[in-house]
Motif scaffolding. Structure first.
Motif, PDB file in Angstrom:
ATOM      1  N   ASP A   1       0.883  -1.170   0.000  1.00  0.00           N
ATOM      2  CA  ASP A   1       0.000   0.000   0.000  1.00  0.00           C
ATOM      3  C   ASP A   1       0.921   1.219   0.000  1.00  0.00           C
ATOM      4  O   ASP A   1       1.568   1.494   1.017  1.00  0.00           O
ATOM      5  CB  ASP A   1      -0.887  -0.028   1.241  1.00  0.00           C
ATOM      6  CG  ASP A   1      -1.805   1.181   1.331  1.00  0.00           C
ATOM      7  OD1 ASP A   1      -1.618   2.126   0.537  1.00  0.00           O
ATOM      8  OD2 ASP A   1      -2.692   1.195   2.205  1.00  0.00           O
ATOM      9  N   PRO A   2       1.046   1.956  -1.105  1.00  0.00           N
ATOM     10  CA  PRO A   2       2.021   3.051  -1.188  1.00  0.00           C
ATOM     11  C   PRO A   2       1.926   4.062  -0.054  1.00  0.00           C
ATOM     12  O   PRO A   2       2.946   4.506   0.476  1.00  0.00           O
ATOM     13  CB  PRO A   2       1.704   3.704  -2.539  1.00  0.00           C
ATOM     14  CG  PRO A   2       1.088   2.619  -3.343  1.00  0.00           C
ATOM     15  CD  PRO A   2       0.295   1.792  -2.365  1.00  0.00           C
ATOM     16  N   ALA A   3       0.715   4.419   0.352  1.00  0.00           N
ATOM     17  CA  ALA A   3       0.553   5.429   1.400  1.00  0.00           C
ATOM     18  C   ALA A   3       1.116   4.952   2.734  1.00  0.00           C
ATOM     19  O   ALA A   3       1.770   5.710   3.456  1.00  0.00           O
ATOM     20  CB  ALA A   3      -0.929   5.794   1.550  1.00  0.00           C
ATOM     21  N   MET A   4       0.885   3.679   3.077  1.00  0.00           N
ATOM     22  CA  MET A   4       1.378   3.129   4.333  1.00  0.00           C
ATOM     23  C   MET A   4       2.860   2.792   4.251  1.00  0.00           C
ATOM     24  O   MET A   4       3.615   2.967   5.205  1.00  0.00           O
ATOM     25  CB  MET A   4       0.586   1.874   4.711  1.00  0.00           C
ATOM     26  CG  MET A   4      -0.884   2.111   4.983  1.00  0.00           C
ATOM     27  SD  MET A   4      -1.146   3.146   6.457  1.00  0.00           S
ATOM     28  CE  MET A   4      -0.616   2.028   7.759  1.00  0.00           C
ATOM     29  N   ASP A   5       3.277   2.298   3.091  1.00  0.00           N
ATOM     30  CA  ASP A   5       4.663   1.847   2.940  1.00  0.00           C
ATOM     31  C   ASP A   5       5.662   2.985   3.102  1.00  0.00           C
ATOM     32  O   ASP A   5       6.764   2.793   3.626  1.00  0.00           O
ATOM     33  CB  ASP A   5       4.849   1.196   1.570  1.00  0.00           C
ATOM     34  CG  ASP A   5       5.784   0.010   1.624  1.00  0.00           C
ATOM     35  OD1 ASP A   5       5.439  -0.982   2.278  1.00  0.00           O
ATOM     36  OD2 ASP A   5       6.872   0.089   1.020  1.00  0.00           O
TER      37      ASP A   5
END
Length: 411
Positions: free
Chosen positions: A123-127
Motif C-alpha cells: 500500500d504506497p501510502a502506508m509503505d
C-alpha cells in the motif's frame, strides 16, 4: 615531598631543553591517538550507515509473519489475526508506523531474459511511513495508479538485466493460493536505486490490490507486517513484548530478520580492536626508539645527576615522569584533532565512488559519513599513554645502568 617536587621540576625542564625530540614524541602520540579515533569513527559511521540504510529500505525495525513463515514462506501463510496484531502493536511503547504487505517469490521475464524475484504487494501510502524507497526513485513514479496495465516499481539492476525502462512491459509469474501458476503483464512505472545492488536486482514492488487479485486472496490480507520503531535498540524490546502477546505468530526484530547486520557489529568491533592494536604497537616502538636515543644523548647529564646524589630509583622515576608529561601533552591534542576531523568528515563525508559498485554489493553507500565516538576517546588515549609508559620502561632501565663516572666523561 620536596624531593618529588624537585624530580618533577627537573623532568619537565629536561623535556623542553630538546624541543625537537620532545615534539617528535608528542607528535607520534597525537598522530596515533588521532588515527585510532578516526578509524573508530569511520568504522562506526560506515556500519551505522549500512544498518540504517537496510532498516529504512528493505528490512524494517521489526516484522510479523504467520507461524511457519521462515521455514516455508508459502503463499497460503497469511497472518490470521491481522487487525488484532496491528491494534496490539500500536499500544507498545516505541511504535511509530506499520505497513502490511503481500510477499511471494516469482519470476520476472522480458523478451531479453528472465530472473527470479521477490514480488511485494504494498500500500504506497502506508509503505512510505516505514520505508524510504520512494526517495530512491531515479526515473518515473513511485507506484502510480493505472487504468489498464498495472504499474510496477523495479530496481535499477533488474531493469538493466531485463533491459527495461519506464513504460516497458514485462511479465510476472507467481503461484496463487490454489497452487497454480498465474501470470500477469506489468508496465514499469518507476525505477529505483538503493545502496544494495542485490536488493535492486531481486525486488519488484506492485500495488497490494493488484497482487491480491493475481494470487487470489482478499486485498486486506497480508503475509507480513513491517514496523518502524523509535530506535534500533527499542525495536528489540518492542518485538519481545509483541511476541509475548502473540506466541503463535513469528515476531522478529531487525537482528533476527537480518542476522548479518548484527554480525557486522560484532565483526566491526573485533577488527577495530585489531587495527587499533596494530597502530598503537607501531607508535609505541617509535616512542621506544626515540626514548632510547634520548638516553644516549643525555648520558653525561644523567651521570652528573647521579654523581651529585640522585640515586637509581629517582633517576628511573624521573624518566618515567618525563614520559607521563609527554602523554599529558599529546593525549589531549590527539583527542581534539581526532574529534574535529570526525566532525568535519561527518558533515562532508568521504566519496568512495571509485569503489561504489563493490560497496553496493555489501549494502553500503558510496559516500561514507564517519560518526563522532566520544565513548572511545578516553579509552584510546589511556591505552596509548599506558603503552608508551610500558615501552619507556626499558629506556628508563638503561638510564639507571649507566656508570656515573663513565657517563660524565662521555662526549
Amino acid at each position: 615531598m620536596k624531593t618529588l617536587q624537585i624530580i618533577v621540576t627537573i623532568a619537565w625542564r629536561n623535556l623542553w631543553r630538546n624541543k625537537v625530540r620532545s615534539g617528535v614524541v608528542v607528535l607520534a602520540m597525537t598522530m596515533g591517538i588521532w588515527a585510532c579515533i578516526f578509524l573508530a569513527g569511520f568504522s562506526v559511521g560506515m556500519n551505522d550507515q549500512r544498518t540504517d540504510s537496510a532498516l529504512s529500505t528493505y528490512v524494517g525495525f521489526a516484522q510479523v509473519h504467520a507461524n511457519g513463515w521462515e521455514d516455508e514462506r508459502s503463499v497460503e501463510l497469511l497472518i490470521p489475526n491481522l487487525e488484532e496484531v496491528i491494534a496490539k502493536s500500536q499500544e507498545i511503547p516505541g511504535y511509530v508506523a506499520h505497513a502490511s504487505r503481500l510477499v511471494e517469490t516469482g519470476m520476472a521475464a522480458s523478451s531479453y531474459g528472465a530472473l527470479g524475484v521477490q514480488v511485494q504487494g504494498v500500500d504506497p501510502a502506508m509503505d512510505t511511513l516505514v520505508y524510504d524507497l520512494q526517495t530512491r526513485l531515479i526515473e518515473g513514479e513511485f507506484l502510480p495508479e493505472s487504468r489498464r496495465v498495472p504499474r510496477a516499481y523495479v530496481g535499477e539492476s533488474l531493469a538493466e538485466e531485463l533491459k527495461l525502462e519506464v513504460g516497458s512491459k514485462f511479465q510476472v509469474t507467481l503461484q496463487d493460493v490454489s497452487g497454480y501458476a498465474t501470470q500477469a503483464l506489468f508496465r514499469v512505472g518507476g525505477i529505483f536505486k538503493t545502496v544494495s545492488s542485490q536488493y535492486d536486482k531481486s525486488t519488484i514492488l506492485i500495488r497490494r490490490e493488484d497482487m491480491a487479485g493475481l494470487i487470489g486472496v482478499d486485498p486486506s490480507a497480508a503475509h507480513e507486517i513491517v514496523y518502524k520503531i523509535s530506535s534500533k535498540e527499542q525495536a528489540i524490546v518492542w518485538a519481545g513484548e509483541l511476541s509475548s502477546a502473540f506466541p503463535n505468530a513469528e515476531v522478529m526484530s531487525w537482528k533476527e530478520v537480518s542476522p548479518e547486520l548484527g554480525y557486522a557489529d560484532d565483526m566491526m568491533a573485533t577488527s577495530l580492536y585489531i587495527f587499533i592494536g596494530i597502530i598503537i604497537m607501531a607508535i609505541s616502538f617509535g616512542i621506544l626508539n626515540t626514548m632510547l636515543m634520548a638516553i644516549l644523548e643525555r648520558r653525561r647529564e644523567l651521570g652528573m645527576l647521579m654523581a651529585v646524589g640522585m640515586n637509581k630509583r629517582r633517576t628511573f622515576f624521573m624518566v618515567m615522569i618525563e614520559t607521563i608529561f609527554l602523554g599529558a601533552v599529546g593525549a589531549p591534542i590527539g583527542i581534539l584533532v581526532g574529534h574535529l576531523s570526525l566532525i568535519w568528515s561527518g558533515v562532508n563525508g568521504f566519496d568512495l565512488s571509485s569503489v561504489g559498485e563493490g560497496l553496493n554489493a555489501y549494502g553500503m553507500d558510496a559516500i561514507v559519513y564517519p560518526s563522532a565516538v566520544p565513548e572511545y576517546y578516553l579509552g584510546i588515549a589511556v591505552i596509548v599513554v599506558v603503552m608508551t609508559l610500558l615501552f619507556s620502561l626499558y629506556p628508563a632501565y638503561k638510564s639507571i645502568r649507566l656508570n656515573p663516572v663513565q657517563a660524565i666523561r662521555s662526549v
